[in-house]
Write an enzyme that holds these catalytic residues in place. Structure first.
Site, PDB file in Angstrom:
ATOM      1  CB  SER A 100     -10.299 -10.685  -1.370  1.00 52.49           C
ATOM      2  OG  SER A 100     -10.986 -10.133  -0.260  1.00 52.49           O
ATOM      3  CE1 TYR A 143      -5.855 -10.464   1.570  1.00 55.41           C
ATOM      4  CE2 TYR A 143      -7.911  -9.238   1.440  1.00 55.41           C
ATOM      5  CZ  TYR A 143      -7.209 -10.430   1.308  1.00 55.41           C
ATOM      6  OH  TYR A 143      -7.864 -11.569   0.915  1.00 55.41           O
ATOM      7  CE  LYS A 198      -6.164 -11.386  -1.976  1.00 53.75           C
ATOM      8  NZ  LYS A 198      -5.912 -12.699  -2.600  1.00 53.75           N
TER       9      LYS A 198
END
Length: 159
Positions: A52, A65, A69
């Protein structure tokens, strides 16, 4: 898991996202590597992880998150160095992709404004954009690309 302030992240949510984004990627990569190394050394082999743009930046309420990533980007780099020249390892790092899963997020006008304020190209990606990036990295045209992240984010991380 919903976006949460760092102080409010539940341990169960942390464990879930680490399991999904780090552990699962590691285990899938390891399984692919084992299979790819079984045969002869001929042929172009590539592993392409889906990361991402959040693996390259930080964002409010997305510490877990972003952390996972960033870890995926680190795994990709380490694996690329270790496995060269037999296997190329890269990531595709999209910004928000227009899918049925993300569409409800954009019903929130504040969130929609926050996202579009960060994408200079002014639009979301399609799943075809992501597929094209994966296809490129898997192709002979990318034969000398390893350990990198192809960011398809409309300019988000260029700022």
């Amino acid at each position: 898991m919903q976006a949460s302030r760092l102080a409010d992240v539940k341990a169960s949510d942390l464990d879930f996202v680490i399991g999904l984004n780090i552990r699962a990627t590691f285990l899938a990569t390891r399984a692919a590597v084992r299979k790819m190394l079984e045969g002869d050394a001929a042929g172009d082999r590539a592993i392409i992880n889906i990361s991402s743009q959040m693996g390259h930046v930080g964002a409010p309420d997305r510490s877990v998150y972003c952390m996972t990533k960033h870890a995926m980007e680190g795994l990709t780099k380490a694996a690329a160095v270790e496995l060269a020249p037999r296997i190329r390892v890269n990531t595709v790092a999209p910004a928000f992709v227009d899918t049925p899963m993300t569409q409800p997020f954009f019903e929130n006008e504040q969130f929609k404004r926050w996202v579009f304020d960060r994408i200079p190209m002014g639009r979301l990606l399609s799943s075809d954009h992501v597929a094209a990036a994966v296809l490129y990295l898997a192709s002979p045209a990318a034969a000398m690309i390893t350990g990198t992240s192809l960011r398809i984010d409309g300019g988000w991380t260029a700022q």
